[in-house]
Every structure is written in C-alpha cells, then in structure tokens.
Design a protein around this motif. Sequence first.
Motif, PDB file in Angstrom:
ATOM      1  N   ALA A 167      -8.461  -2.560   0.885  1.00 15.62           N
ATOM      2  CA  ALA A 167      -7.371  -3.519   1.039  1.00 15.62           C
ATOM      3  C   ALA A 167      -7.732  -4.561   2.089  1.00 15.62           C
ATOM      4  CB  ALA A 167      -6.090  -2.798   1.449  1.00 15.62           C
ATOM      5  N   ARG A 188     -12.263   9.659  -1.420  1.00 19.86           N
ATOM      6  CA  ARG A 188     -10.925   9.694  -2.023  1.00 19.86           C
ATOM      7  C   ARG A 188      -9.877   9.979  -0.939  1.00 19.86           C
ATOM      8  NH1 ARG A 188      -9.252  11.408  -7.678  1.00 19.86           N
ATOM      9  NH2 ARG A 188     -11.271  10.439  -7.903  1.00 19.86           N
ATOM     10  N   GLU A 215     -14.826   5.924  -3.807  1.00 14.45           N
ATOM     11  CA  GLU A 215     -13.483   6.170  -4.345  1.00 14.45           C
ATOM     12  C   GLU A 215     -12.373   5.817  -3.356  1.00 14.45           C
ATOM     13  OE1 GLU A 215     -12.942   9.923  -6.329  1.00 14.45           O
ATOM     14  OE2 GLU A 215     -15.003   9.900  -7.049  1.00 14.45           O
ATOM     15  N   ASP A 262      -9.169  -3.514  -3.967  1.00 12.82           N
ATOM     16  CA  ASP A 262      -8.069  -3.026  -4.794  1.00 12.82           C
ATOM     17  C   ASP A 262      -6.755  -3.748  -4.518  1.00 12.82           C
ATOM     18  OD1 ASP A 262      -9.623  -0.852  -6.005  1.00 12.82           O
ATOM     19  OD2 ASP A 262      -9.633  -0.029  -3.977  1.00 12.82           O
ATOM     20  N   THR A 263      -6.505  -4.092  -3.250  1.00  7.03           N
ATOM     21  CA  THR A 263      -5.215  -4.661  -2.864  1.00  7.03           C
ATOM     22  C   THR A 263      -5.426  -5.770  -1.850  1.00  7.03           C
ATOM     23  OG1 THR A 263      -4.180  -2.481  -3.144  1.00  7.03           O
ATOM     24  CG2 THR A 263      -2.931  -4.110  -1.892  1.00  7.03           C
ATOM     25  N   LEU A 283       0.802  -1.219   0.000  1.00  8.26           N
ATOM     26  CA  LEU A 283       0.000   0.000   0.000  1.00  8.26           C
ATOM     27  C   LEU A 283       0.841   1.277   0.000  1.00  8.26           C
ATOM     28  CD1 LEU A 283      -2.707  -1.141   2.559  1.00  8.26           C
ATOM     29  CD2 LEU A 283      -3.069  -0.670   0.110  1.00  8.26           C
ATOM     30  N   ARG A 292     -18.170   0.013   0.205  1.00 14.19           N
ATOM     31  CA  ARG A 292     -17.863   0.637  -1.091  1.00 14.19           C
ATOM     32  C   ARG A 292     -18.978   1.602  -1.488  1.00 14.19           C
ATOM     33  NH1 ARG A 292     -13.427   1.186  -4.090  1.00 14.19           N
ATOM     34  NH2 ARG A 292     -12.857  -1.013  -4.111  1.00 14.19           N
ATOM     35  N   PHE A 322      -2.581   8.308   2.132  1.00  6.83           N
ATOM     36  CA  PHE A 322      -3.919   8.157   2.675  1.00  6.83           C
ATOM     37  C   PHE A 322      -4.116   9.137   3.813  1.00  6.83           C
ATOM     38  CE2 PHE A 322      -2.735   3.946   1.002  1.00  6.83           C
ATOM     39  CZ  PHE A 322      -3.713   3.835   0.023  1.00  6.83           C
ATOM     40  N   HIS A 337      -9.724   3.421  -1.294  1.00  5.13           N
ATOM     41  CA  HIS A 337      -8.880   2.282  -1.679  1.00  5.13           C
ATOM     42  C   HIS A 337      -9.183   1.151  -0.696  1.00  5.13           C
ATOM     43  CE1 HIS A 337      -5.249   0.630  -3.667  1.00  5.13           C
ATOM     44  NE2 HIS A 337      -5.249  -0.123  -2.582  1.00  5.13           N
ATOM     45  N   ALA A 341       0.538   3.282  -3.011  1.00  6.50           N
ATOM     46  CA  ALA A 341      -0.828   3.587  -3.453  1.00  6.50           C
ATOM     47  C   ALA A 341      -1.381   4.855  -2.816  1.00  6.50           C
ATOM     48  CB  ALA A 341      -1.761   2.413  -3.139  1.00  6.50           C
ATOM     49  N   LEU A 361      -8.312   4.856   3.110  1.00  9.98           N
ATOM     50  CA  LEU A 361      -7.946   3.449   2.973  1.00  9.98           C
ATOM     51  C   LEU A 361      -8.901   2.630   3.830  1.00  9.98           C
ATOM     52  CD1 LEU A 361      -6.039   1.133   2.136  1.00  9.98           C
ATOM     53  CD2 LEU A 361      -4.567   1.800   4.061  1.00  9.98           C
TER      54      LEU A 361
END
Length: 168
Positions: free
Chosen positions: A124, A96, A120, A137-138, A28, A115, A34, A122, A31, A99
């Motif tokens: 994980a 956005r 938007e 995403d991860t 991460l 979600r 955050f 991320h 990415a 995390l």
Amino acid sequence: MSDDRQTKAFPVSWDQFHRDARALAWRLAGAGPFSGIVCITRGGLVPAAIVARELGVRLIETVCIASYHDYKNQGDTEVLKPIAEAVIKAAGANGRGILVIDDLVDTGKTAKVVRDMLPEAHFATVYAKPLGRPIIDTFITEVSQDTWIYFPWDMGLTFQPPIRDGVA
C-alpha cells in the motif's frame, strides 16, 4: 526518475498527508487483518505510523532501500537494511499477513525489490504513479508520471509562485 521529466509540482502539507494516510487506513481496514507492517524507509515511516495507529498494528519493521540518491534522480536500488528474519519467520516465507507501506510508488523499482522479499504481502502507498501502480495493491491518490511530489518533511514554509508564472 530524472529531474528533466518532472514538470509538475505537487506540494503536500502535513494536514493533507495525514488525511491521505488516514484514508489509506480506512481503505486497508477491510483488507486485513495484518500481523505486522513493514515500512519502506524513509518515505514509508510516517504513513506506517499513522496506519499502524488506526489499524491497531503493533509489530512494525523497516526495510531500508535507497533509490533516490540526490532527491531528484532515481538510480539503482540498494538495500541498506533487509527485513529482520524474525518478522519474515512470523509472517511465513511469503509474507502473507504483512502490510508493506511506502509514501509513493513511482516506477515500481523499490516496491519490486520488497515484493521479491515478501511476494504475498499486501502493498500500500499513499500516492501512486502509473508506472508503479501494477506492483501495489492499494493506494489513495494517483498523480501523473511527470509530477514531483514535495512531501512535508522535505519542505519549509515558503512562498509558492502562481502556476501562471511558469514555475512548477
């Protein structure tokens, strides 16, 4: 997920979980940055603490969702505590820079609820199953859909029979 479809056992020790959560932080690191972490409780609490330490994130929030009501059978998702409005406002309406962390994505039902709250952000997880992979995403380790992960906070130290004895 129903217990009768969980045929494989994957016990995870504290040491292994810590290594996997740190590996998630490494993945991460590129990415971000955050501005905050939203962890999905209860499973996301431990990896969120590890990732927050490794990435230097201080703003940590929880979203409390129940989907496994008896440890084995996944039922309807229920939001027990939503994300604080102050965190949503700080991140912007779409999330956005946030995390979202959980220990596992199984079917993706829980992740989809979050979600929808932070489209938007991320997402994980430490572990992922095939049905849930598309919504995150991860992740670090994929396990088959028919595997039950025994997390260290759910276990005591006991003898584990060999696989050859037919015990999962």
